[in-house]
Design an enzyme around this catalytic site. Structure first.
Site, mmCIF file in Angstrom:
data_model
loop_
_atom_site.group_PDB
_atom_site.id
_atom_site.type_symbol
_atom_site.label_atom_id
_atom_site.label_comp_id
_atom_site.label_asym_id
_atom_site.label_seq_id
_atom_site.Cartn_x
_atom_site.Cartn_y
_atom_site.Cartn_z
ATOM 1 N N GLU A 1 0.778 -1.292 0.208
ATOM 2 C CA GLU A 1 0.038 -0.053 0.096
ATOM 3 C C GLU A 1 0.812 1.203 0.167
ATOM 4 O O GLU A 1 1.944 1.327 1.005
ATOM 5 C CB GLU A 1 -0.943 -0.037 1.277
ATOM 6 C CG GLU A 1 -1.591 1.178 1.478
ATOM 7 C CD GLU A 1 -2.482 1.186 2.835
ATOM 8 O OE1 GLU A 1 -3.179 1.954 3.038
ATOM 9 O OE2 GLU A 1 -2.562 0.199 3.575
ATOM 10 N N ASP B 1 0.270 5.008 0.581
ATOM 11 C CA ASP B 1 -0.706 6.216 1.109
ATOM 12 C C ASP B 1 -0.107 7.349 0.606
ATOM 13 O O ASP B 1 0.869 8.119 1.368
ATOM 14 C CB ASP B 1 -0.710 6.092 2.535
ATOM 15 C CG ASP B 1 -1.566 4.895 3.037
ATOM 16 O OD1 ASP B 1 -2.386 4.504 2.359
ATOM 17 O OD2 ASP B 1 -1.207 4.347 4.144
ATOM 18 N N GLU C 1 -3.324 10.996 3.087
ATOM 19 C CA GLU C 1 -4.269 10.740 4.227
ATOM 20 C C GLU C 1 -4.327 11.575 5.128
ATOM 21 O O GLU C 1 -3.432 12.129 5.413
ATOM 22 C CB GLU C 1 -3.707 9.690 5.225
ATOM 23 C CG GLU C 1 -3.899 8.005 4.326
ATOM 24 C CD GLU C 1 -3.945 7.011 5.432
ATOM 25 O OE1 GLU C 1 -4.919 6.520 5.719
ATOM 26 O OE2 GLU C 1 -2.573 6.699 5.840
ATOM 27 N N HIS D 1 3.711 1.817 2.900
ATOM 28 C CA HIS D 1 3.765 0.286 3.728
ATOM 29 C C HIS D 1 4.047 -0.626 2.690
ATOM 30 O O HIS D 1 3.740 -0.798 1.402
ATOM 31 C CB HIS D 1 2.306 0.134 4.227
ATOM 32 C CG HIS D 1 1.843 1.446 5.076
ATOM 33 N ND1 HIS D 1 1.579 1.274 6.372
ATOM 34 C CD2 HIS D 1 1.308 2.455 4.844
ATOM 35 C CE1 HIS D 1 0.987 2.321 7.017
ATOM 36 N NE2 HIS D 1 0.728 2.992 5.942
#
Length: 458
Positions: A232, A234, A237, A248
């Site tokens: 993942e 990101d 956010e 991640h």
């Protein structure tokens, strides 16, 4: 992510097909224009669309309208076990604007937090970008590329998250690997991320009914025996009070169903197959409390542009990912990322393995990011191809304090890394956010991809 809408279900066939498609509501994907840029800054607009995640959809018995799932409970007669449930129940089409508060206009996508639909109240949503064929996910490799978008999150308070990120989902939503999944990406199946969420109702073409337990603090959510894991990235956010960019990584290289220790739940957090903490760059957490927020250098009270560059070691699309750089553009001005202002750390302004190692050491955090390969692993996921996700959600587990407040709440706020934003530790209660900020909306627009330096004017 923690989705919070009950699904409704379809009737059943004697033949064990699986994860059927309903016919009671037509599935029409909202159109969304995006841009593909080339060196020199020439950009071409292409027509794409978005699809709603299957977890939000009406799930009912095949051929009928009896719910297979209501609130946070499965119908035991329709769903006595994973495969029978998949055969008996179908995902139906979505009323994007009326039920879910999802609208598009040209290159802009609007996600409204709470929508009172004709049959129920919807909370939050998650959508994926579809490819040109309107039935498979758009797959992007951002190595040696940059990804740019505009965002207006001025109405998002503490406790909300308007998120834009990439996950390593299957292009077809898993229907190729798992033939019992008849719905596929056209109906938003196949979600995964590094939190290995257990609240996904169908994983690997089977219903996640084993050991299912309704949430104690969310009337529309629950969790099952299995989680669903994958790499993942990101990119964004955020709410009006804070933002983070966080890669991640996992030890697996595609969407993977987990159980037991592999899921990394609870005390097993650092023993699972994915790095749940990631390596985050949050300007406030990294010591600059003047950089992003209402009236600050990046003023979240109005729209701005977010530029993320994925630099490789040899400046090619096949080299190892070595750096993630961040720029902003607002009111015609290019704004460099903030620099770390933490005692004992150099003045980093981008994500590198050196930054991640220094941050983990200084904050006293477990460095599973490095253990699982760091940025090179993130780059490998991009080279395989990742799917763009956009969502709005509140946090029934941790009230979003990990993004915009002091977290953990029992730690000394003056200790390095604990303070992550200006919000009170009492903020972010979902019942408060859902009642007081129902109309909150995040707008993502003007999405562009291309070589480094091609998507914005410097």
């Amino acid at each position: 992510m923690f989705p919070t809408l009950a699904l409704v279900s379809l009737s059943f066939l004697a033949i064990a097909y699986g994860q059927q498609v309903g016919t009671l509501t037509a599935e029409t994907h909202p159109k969304l224009s995006v841009s593909q840029c080339s060196s020199g800054g020439s950009c071409t607009t292409v027509q794409r669309s978005v699809v709603l995640d299957s977890n939000w959809r009406w799930l009912h018995d095949v051929g009928g309208s009896t719910n297979c799932y209501t609130g946070n409970t499965w119908d035991d007669s329709l769903c006595p076990d994973p495969t029978t449930c998949a055969a008996n129940c179908a995902l139906d089409g979505a009323d994007y604007s009326g039920t879910y508060g999802i609208t598009t206009s040209g290159n802009a996508l609007s996600l409204k937090f709470v929508t009172q639909g004709p049959y129920s109240k919807n909370i939050g949503s998650r959508v994926y970008l579809l490819s040109e064929d309107d039935s498979t996910y758009e797959i992007l490799n951002l190595k040696n590329q940059e990804f740019t978008f505009d965002v207006d999150m001025s109405t998002l308070p503490c406790g909300l998250n308007g998120a834009l990120y990439f996950v390593e989902m299957d292009k077809d939503g898993g229907s190729g690997r798992f033939p019992t999944n008849k719905a596929g990406s056209k109906y938003g199946t196949g979600y995964c991320d590094t939190q290995c969420p257990h609240d996904i109702k169908f994983i690997n073409g089977e219903a996640n009914v084993l050991d299912w337990a309704g949430s104690s603090n969310d009337p529309n959510a629950g969790s099952g025996h299995y989680g669903t894991c994958c790499n993942e990235m990101d990119i964004w956010e955020a709410n009006s009070m804070g933002a983070a960019v966080t890669p991640h990584v996992c030890t697996v290289t595609s969407q993977t169903r987990c159980e037991g220790t592999d899921c990394g739940d609870g005390d097993d957090r650092y023993d699972g197959i994915c790095d749940k903490d990631g390596c985050d760059f949050n300007s406030w957490r990294m010591g600059d409390q003047t950089f992003l927020g209402p009236g600050k250098t990046v003023d979240t009270s109005s729209k701005f542009t977010v530029v993320t560059q994925f630099i490789t070691a040899d400046n090619t699309t096949t080299g190892d990912l070595s750096e993630i750089r961040r720029l902003y553009v607002q009111n015609g001005k290019v704004i460099a990322n903030s620099k770390t202002q933490i005692a004992g750390m150099d003045a980093f302004d981008s994500i590198t393995d050196d930054f991640c190692n220094a941050q983990k050491t200084t904050f006293g955090d477990t460095n599973t990011f490095e253990q699982m390969g760091g940025l090179a692993t993130m780059g490998d996921a991009f080279e395989k191809g990742m799917v763009l996700v956009m969502s709005i959600w509140d946090d029934h587990e941790a009230k979003m304090l990990w993004l915009d407040s002091d977290y953990p709440t029992d730690a000394d706020p003056s200790a390095p890394g604990v303070s992550r934003g200006p919000c009170a530790t009492t903020s972010g209660e979902p019942t408060d956010v859902e009642s007081q900020s129902a109309s909150a909306t995040v707008i993502f627009s003007n999405i562009k991809t291309g070589p480094i330096g091609s998507t914005f004017a410097s």
